[in-house]
Design a protein around this motif. Structure first.
Motif, mmCIF file in Angstrom:
data_model
loop_
_atom_site.group_PDB
_atom_site.id
_atom_site.type_symbol
_atom_site.label_atom_id
_atom_site.label_comp_id
_atom_site.label_asym_id
_atom_site.label_seq_id
_atom_site.Cartn_x
_atom_site.Cartn_y
_atom_site.Cartn_z
ATOM 1 N N GLY A 153 0.827 -1.216 0.000
ATOM 2 C CA GLY A 153 0.000 0.000 0.000
ATOM 3 C C GLY A 153 0.853 1.254 0.000
ATOM 4 O O GLY A 153 2.077 1.189 -0.228
ATOM 5 N N PHE A 154 0.216 2.389 0.258
ATOM 6 C CA PHE A 154 0.925 3.676 0.216
ATOM 7 C C PHE A 154 2.131 3.645 1.151
ATOM 8 O O PHE A 154 2.000 3.291 2.327
ATOM 9 C CB PHE A 154 -0.032 4.801 0.621
ATOM 10 N N SER A 155 3.293 4.006 0.647
ATOM 11 C CA SER A 155 4.530 3.928 1.439
ATOM 12 C C SER A 155 5.416 5.122 1.129
ATOM 13 O O SER A 155 5.091 5.959 0.272
ATOM 14 C CB SER A 155 5.294 2.644 1.086
ATOM 15 N N VAL A 156 6.559 5.140 1.806
ATOM 16 C CA VAL A 156 7.539 6.210 1.577
ATOM 17 C C VAL A 156 7.978 6.248 0.106
ATOM 18 O O VAL A 156 8.342 7.312 -0.409
ATOM 19 C CB VAL A 156 8.742 6.048 2.546
ATOM 20 N N ALA A 157 7.903 5.110 -0.581
ATOM 21 C CA ALA A 157 8.269 5.101 -2.013
ATOM 22 C C ALA A 157 7.311 5.993 -2.792
ATOM 23 O O ALA A 157 7.732 6.817 -3.621
ATOM 24 C CB ALA A 157 8.215 3.666 -2.552
ATOM 25 N N ASP A 158 6.003 5.848 -2.529
ATOM 26 C CA ASP A 158 5.015 6.691 -3.218
ATOM 27 C C ASP A 158 5.187 8.147 -2.818
ATOM 28 O O ASP A 158 5.119 9.049 -3.661
ATOM 29 C CB ASP A 158 3.594 6.237 -2.853
ATOM 30 N N LEU A 159 5.378 8.372 -1.523
ATOM 31 C CA LEU A 159 5.475 9.754 -1.043
ATOM 32 C C LEU A 159 6.667 10.472 -1.691
ATOM 33 O O LEU A 159 6.538 11.586 -2.214
ATOM 34 C CB LEU A 159 5.575 9.763 0.487
ATOM 35 N N ASN A 160 7.823 9.812 -1.679
ATOM 36 C CA ASN A 160 9.014 10.457 -2.249
ATOM 37 C C ASN A 160 8.828 10.765 -3.728
ATOM 38 O O ASN A 160 9.187 11.838 -4.210
ATOM 39 C CB ASN A 160 10.242 9.560 -2.041
ATOM 40 N N LEU A 161 8.251 9.799 -4.437
ATOM 41 C CA LEU A 161 8.096 9.998 -5.881
ATOM 42 C C LEU A 161 6.968 10.985 -6.199
ATOM 43 O O LEU A 161 7.121 11.849 -7.079
ATOM 44 C CB LEU A 161 7.816 8.630 -6.519
ATOM 45 N N ALA A 162 5.871 10.887 -5.472
ATOM 46 C CA ALA A 162 4.748 11.808 -5.731
ATOM 47 C C ALA A 162 5.165 13.243 -5.414
ATOM 48 O O ALA A 162 4.725 14.192 -6.076
ATOM 49 C CB ALA A 162 3.528 11.410 -4.909
ATOM 50 N N ALA A 163 6.044 13.407 -4.406
ATOM 51 C CA ALA A 163 6.508 14.762 -4.081
ATOM 52 C C ALA A 163 7.274 15.344 -5.271
ATOM 53 O O ALA A 163 7.153 16.533 -5.579
ATOM 54 C CB ALA A 163 7.399 14.726 -2.838
ATOM 55 N N ILE A 164 8.033 14.517 -5.944
ATOM 56 C CA ILE A 164 8.763 14.994 -7.134
ATOM 57 C C ILE A 164 7.777 15.288 -8.268
ATOM 58 O O ILE A 164 7.795 16.359 -8.881
ATOM 59 C CB ILE A 164 9.806 13.944 -7.578
ATOM 60 N N PHE A 165 6.872 14.341 -8.528
ATOM 61 C CA PHE A 165 5.961 14.516 -9.670
ATOM 62 C C PHE A 165 4.880 15.565 -9.407
ATOM 63 O O PHE A 165 4.229 16.030 -10.336
ATOM 64 C CB PHE A 165 5.368 13.156 -10.091
ATOM 65 N N SER A 166 4.726 15.952 -8.134
ATOM 66 C CA SER A 166 3.761 17.022 -7.833
ATOM 67 C C SER A 166 4.157 18.316 -8.555
ATOM 68 O O SER A 166 3.313 19.155 -8.851
ATOM 69 C CB SER A 166 3.676 17.278 -6.321
ATOM 70 N N TRP A 167 5.444 18.463 -8.841
ATOM 71 C CA TRP A 167 5.880 19.666 -9.571
ATOM 72 C C TRP A 167 5.250 19.695 -10.965
ATOM 73 O O TRP A 167 4.972 20.765 -11.494
ATOM 74 C CB TRP A 167 7.405 19.706 -9.693
ATOM 75 N N GLY A 168 5.062 18.522 -11.547
ATOM 76 C CA GLY A 168 4.394 18.459 -12.857
ATOM 77 C C GLY A 168 2.972 18.937 -12.731
ATOM 78 O O GLY A 168 2.466 19.690 -13.573
ATOM 79 N N LYS A 169 2.325 18.519 -11.658
ATOM 80 C CA LYS A 169 0.942 18.936 -11.454
ATOM 81 C C LYS A 169 0.865 20.453 -11.236
ATOM 82 O O LYS A 169 0.002 21.129 -11.782
ATOM 83 C CB LYS A 169 0.362 18.185 -10.266
#
Ligand SMILES: N[C@@H](CCC(=O)N[C@@H](CS)C(=O)NCC(=O)O)C(=O)O
Length: 202
Positions: A153-169
């Protein structure tokens, strides 16, 4: 109490998001990126790079935003990968995000949204867009048929990567060709802990 040096409008946000997810007490020590304070000897003692974020947790001093989150997961047991294999995967995605996507997303964000219009360079936007197609495709493919990067499920892997890709958003990057990535990113960024760091604009 855990101290994070940085600002919400910086990579420190990903550490604040992690701390919010874990429900830990923390204090944000305001240091703006590139500011005099970030180059002052007192701060260089904490982060010799003169960049943010940095973290102080008792005797432990760390810098590098992804490393701080991996430490917090291991030390405090939240959003933690459940096996050595999943630790490997969490590191893989965190390092990959920083090395393969972050600089292009940063250029895209700065030259399409953040810089004053006269300083924006359309060719930088185009170069970033071209370079991003590969990593966007890789992540979209990895998320096919699954909600999160690890089976647990949701983990630090998602958080770290989503934080980077949030810049795209933030930069309104068109993700329509990457539907798995888009729905994963939306669900990560709709989490309450993220919204506590970045409240919705009214
Ligand atoms: N890889 C580092 C990058 C740190 C970084 O570049 N921070 C930016 C702010 S988001 C900074 O402090 N820039 C100011 C400077 O380079 O002087 C991390 O993830 O912590």
């Amino acid at each position: 109490m855990i101290e994070i040096y940085g600002a919400v409008a910086s990579r420190a946000a990903r550490n604040l998001w992690m701390l919010e997810e874990l429900g830990l007490e923390y204090e944000l020590k305001e240091v703006s990126p590139g500011s005099e304070a970030s180059k002052h000897a007192d701060y260089l003692h904490i982060n010799p790079n003169g960049k943010v974020p940095a973290m102080v947790d008792g005797e432990t001093v760390l810098w590098e935003s992804m490393a701080i989150n991996l430490y917090l997961a291991e030390k405090y047991g939240g959003l933690k990968p459940q096996s050595p294999e999943d630790w490997g995967r969490a590191c893989q995605w965190s390092f990959w995000g920083m090395l393969e996507a972050e600089a292009h997303l940063q250029n895209f964000l700065f030259h399409s949204v953040l810089l004053p219009e006269e300083k924006r360079k359309p060719d930088k936007v185009q170069t970033a867009l071209t370079a991003l197609q590969k990593p966007l495709g890789v992540l979209n493919e990895a998320l096919a048929g699954r909600d999160y990067l690890l089976d647990s499920g949701f983990s630090v892997a998602d958080l770290n990567l989503a934080a980077i890709f949030s810049w795209g958003k933030m930069a309104r990057l068109d993700l329509s060709a990457y539907p798995n990535l888009r729905s994963w990113l939306n669900s990560c960024l709709e989490r309450d802990a993220y919204r506590r760091v970045f409240p919705r604009k009214k």
